[in-house]
Design a protein around this motif. Structure first.
Motif, mmCIF file in Angstrom:
data_model
loop_
_atom_site.group_PDB
_atom_site.id
_atom_site.type_symbol
_atom_site.label_atom_id
_atom_site.label_comp_id
_atom_site.label_asym_id
_atom_site.label_seq_id
_atom_site.Cartn_x
_atom_site.Cartn_y
_atom_site.Cartn_z
ATOM 1 N N MET A 15 0.901 -1.210 0.125
ATOM 2 C CA MET A 15 -0.129 0.104 0.085
ATOM 3 C C MET A 15 0.773 1.254 0.014
ATOM 4 S SD MET A 15 -3.313 -0.559 -0.217
ATOM 5 C CE MET A 15 -3.671 1.162 0.166
ATOM 6 N N VAL A 16 1.926 1.246 0.748
ATOM 7 C CA VAL A 16 2.912 2.302 0.454
ATOM 8 C C VAL A 16 3.251 2.711 -0.970
ATOM 9 C CG1 VAL A 16 5.380 3.141 1.373
ATOM 10 C CG2 VAL A 16 3.925 1.822 2.741
ATOM 11 N N GLU A 17 3.788 1.668 -1.733
ATOM 12 C CA GLU A 17 4.048 1.949 -3.017
ATOM 13 C C GLU A 17 2.944 2.341 -3.800
ATOM 14 O OE1 GLU A 17 6.500 1.715 -6.513
ATOM 15 O OE2 GLU A 17 6.712 1.953 -4.354
ATOM 16 N N LEU A 233 0.776 5.594 7.707
ATOM 17 C CA LEU A 233 0.907 4.290 7.338
ATOM 18 C C LEU A 233 2.131 3.893 7.730
ATOM 19 C CD1 LEU A 233 -0.312 1.586 5.934
ATOM 20 C CD2 LEU A 233 0.506 2.695 3.886
ATOM 21 N N LEU A 234 3.340 4.272 7.494
ATOM 22 C CA LEU A 234 4.487 4.153 7.900
ATOM 23 C C LEU A 234 4.633 3.757 9.468
ATOM 24 C CD1 LEU A 234 6.845 6.064 5.495
ATOM 25 C CD2 LEU A 234 6.552 3.538 5.529
ATOM 26 N N LYS A 235 4.285 4.819 10.149
ATOM 27 C CA LYS A 235 4.186 4.907 11.693
ATOM 28 C C LYS A 235 3.489 3.347 12.087
ATOM 29 C CE LYS A 235 5.269 6.462 15.534
ATOM 30 N NZ LYS A 235 6.390 6.827 16.035
ATOM 31 N N TYR A 236 2.168 3.142 11.602
ATOM 32 C CA TYR A 236 1.566 1.833 11.917
ATOM 33 C C TYR A 236 2.384 0.382 11.433
ATOM 34 C CZ TYR A 236 -1.950 -1.861 11.716
ATOM 35 O OH TYR A 236 -2.713 -3.046 11.976
ATOM 36 N N LEU A 237 3.065 0.642 10.432
ATOM 37 C CA LEU A 237 3.903 -0.504 9.889
ATOM 38 C C LEU A 237 5.244 -0.909 10.768
ATOM 39 C CD1 LEU A 237 3.854 -0.206 6.083
ATOM 40 C CD2 LEU A 237 2.717 -1.921 7.449
ATOM 41 N N GLU A 238 5.821 0.280 11.198
ATOM 42 C CA GLU A 238 7.009 0.209 11.898
ATOM 43 C C GLU A 238 7.283 -0.940 12.806
ATOM 44 O OE1 GLU A 238 10.589 3.185 13.638
ATOM 45 O OE2 GLU A 238 8.786 4.007 13.475
ATOM 46 N N PRO A 239 6.463 -1.056 13.797
ATOM 47 C CA PRO A 239 6.584 -1.953 14.882
ATOM 48 C C PRO A 239 6.235 -3.477 14.588
ATOM 49 C CG PRO A 239 4.585 -0.714 15.563
ATOM 50 C CD PRO A 239 5.165 -0.338 14.264
#
Length: 489
Positions: A15-17, A233-239
């Motif tokens: 989804m980031v891409e 979205l990246l903050k959610y994915l990080e951990p």
């Protein structure tokens, strides 16, 4: 044989891409019209003011011509695909893949909001000021794309390898014990990734209608606001993801011999010493900390050799996009669609073809041990794409033949050429064939770039693949000086 299970978190990484590609392609078609064409009658924002649903006018703003518009688009493509050399180095040696993606999202936010400024009516009135701001925004957006593109796929594929590498067998729902084919699983995941890219491209077709009915600045504002969602979205994915730099990789000789040196910041320099020694037979320096096997170096050379073939491929596929978009505006059909709408046919075709290949064709061939080799798939892709480009030349010739304007001014003719239904279908077929070629060639090369590269060099190797796109853009830049009537055929 069967493919392994794909971790669900992988789709959120995709989804980031998707968001990045959606924002990128939202502006691509709009920029061509904005730079090339003049403001429509009574318009201040570039939108069609008088009956936009049936008008033959095309959105525009600066009126600087097709050669400069083509040059600008090639600059964007070139820098977006050469900047991964910078981001690949920093991700492999200093930042790691996830932090590099995070940095790219921050740079992209700045670039997209800068583009909004270039398109507001007050700035559009001063064409060269607007164009200067466009160039600044293009540089930052391209840099952001480089930081994201060279790192997102290796990060994605690392999720599978970490969780699944020790599972050699799986049980199907009918109770059959089946061998897991890891290469086929990586191929399936790479194709899913490529399909997400093209979902972003397809959703971006909304820009064709927004620029026509609302003008350019609402399009660019939407892309800027969408990019603001990436940090969330990246903050959610990080951990929740496995960070590549923390993975204990086992699949290449470098990892087995250098587990204590994985934080070495000079891996690129030391690998270059091994590469030079392999190619030229020179002795290695005595103080090297790394141990690199000849097999890893040979794989690296094979990758680079393969990437060279993609320079003419992307010249046919991506570097002609401004000319292809402009071509639609020179044709008169009973269907009144924005000229840059037609480029959406490429990702739509990919979205249709990818599930057919990954869910039906390739699994069927895999079960019967008839899976084509990556090189065969790439050759098939190259052949199909070249056929699409020949069809494009035929369509351009038909436009010249039926135009009421002089052949030296067809692209800027007030009255579009009356072409047959067959010619219009051929124009659609051009995009569809290029998309089909990408399914076979480009998606396969993404997988090979990951699979053949040493674990410590994956960001850099993928960056080198993207550099082949940049090199095709260099050729496209050279061609842009002749990208005018009557030489477009």
């Amino acid at each position: 044989r069967a493919t392994g299970a794909i971790p669900r978190i992988s789709y959120l990484i995709c989804m980031v891409e998707l968001c990045e590609r959606f924002s990128y392609y939202m502006i691509v078609g709009c920029l061509t019209n904005m730079i090339q064409r003049e403001l429509p009658q009574d318009s201040a924002s570039g939108a069609i003011v008088h009956d936009p649903s049936t008008s033959t006018e095309t959105p525009g703003a600066l009126g600087l011509g097709l050669p400069l518009a083509t040059f600008t688009m090639q600059f964007l493509i070139f820098f977006a695909n050469i900047s991964p050399l910078i981001s690949g180095y920093y991700s492999d040696t200093k930042l790691g893949k996830f932090k590099s993606i995070w940095l790219g999202s921050m740079i992209g936010i700045f670039g997209h909001f800068t583009l909004v400024i270039s398109s507001i009516p007050l700035v559009i009135k001063i064409p060269y000021l607007s164009y200067t701001i466009v160039l600044l925004s293009m540089a930052t957006i391209a840099l952001a794309a480089g930081f994201i593109k060279s790192n997102i796929l290796p990060l994605l594929l690392d999720q599978y390898e970490y969780k699944q590498s020790k599972q050699d067998y799986t049980t199907l729902p009918d109770g059959t014990l089946t061998m897991v084919d890891h290469k086929a699983t990586l191929e399936k995941l790479s194709m899913s990734f490529y399909m997400f890219i093209n979902w972003g491209c397809t959703l971006s077709l909304a820009s064709s209608f927004m620029e026509r009915y609302m003008g350019f600045w609402p399009v660019y504002l939407l892309t800027a606001l969408l990019f603001l969602g990436l940090p969330v979205l990246l903050k959610y994915l990080e951990p929740r993801i496995i960070h590549s730099e923390k993975i204990d990789k086992k699949q290449d000789s470098w990892s087995k011999s250098n587990s204590n040196n994985s934080e070495n910041k000079d891996v690129y320099i030391e690998f270059f010493h091994y590469l030079r020694s392999y190619l030229l037979g020179t002795p290695l320096p005595a103080n090297l900390k790394m141990i690199v096997a000849d097999s890893d170096i040979k794989k690296f050379i094979d990758c680079i050799t393969l990437f060279l073939f993609f320079i003419p491929f992307y010249l046919n596929d991506a570097s002609l996009i401004s000319i292809q978009i402009s071509l639609a505006a020179t044709m008169s059909t009973s269907i009144h669609l924005p000229n840059d709408f037609y480029q959406a046919l490429n990702p739509i075709a990919i979205i249709i073809l990818m599930p057919i290949l990954s869910q039906l064709v390739y699994p069927y061939l895999l079960k019967r041990n008839m899976q084509p080799s990556p090189r065969i798939k790439i050759v098939i892709g190259f052949t199909i794409t070249s056929i699409g480009t020949f069809i494009g030349a035929y369509v351009q010739n038909e436009v010249y033949r039926n135009s009421s304007c002089d052949i030296t001014n067809v692209s800027n003719c007030d009255k579009p050429s009356d072409v047959s239904l067959f010619t219009w279908i051929c124009y659609l077929l051009m995009f569809a064939l290029q998309a089909c070629g990408e399914c076979f060639a480009a998606a396969t090369c993404y997988e090979l770039a990951y699979e053949l590269s040493p674990s410590f060099l994956r960001g850099g190797v993928l960056a080198l693949f993207l550099t082949s796109v940049a090199m095709s853009s260099v050729l496209g830049e050279i061609m842009s000086f002749w990208a005018k009537d009557p030489y477009l055929v």
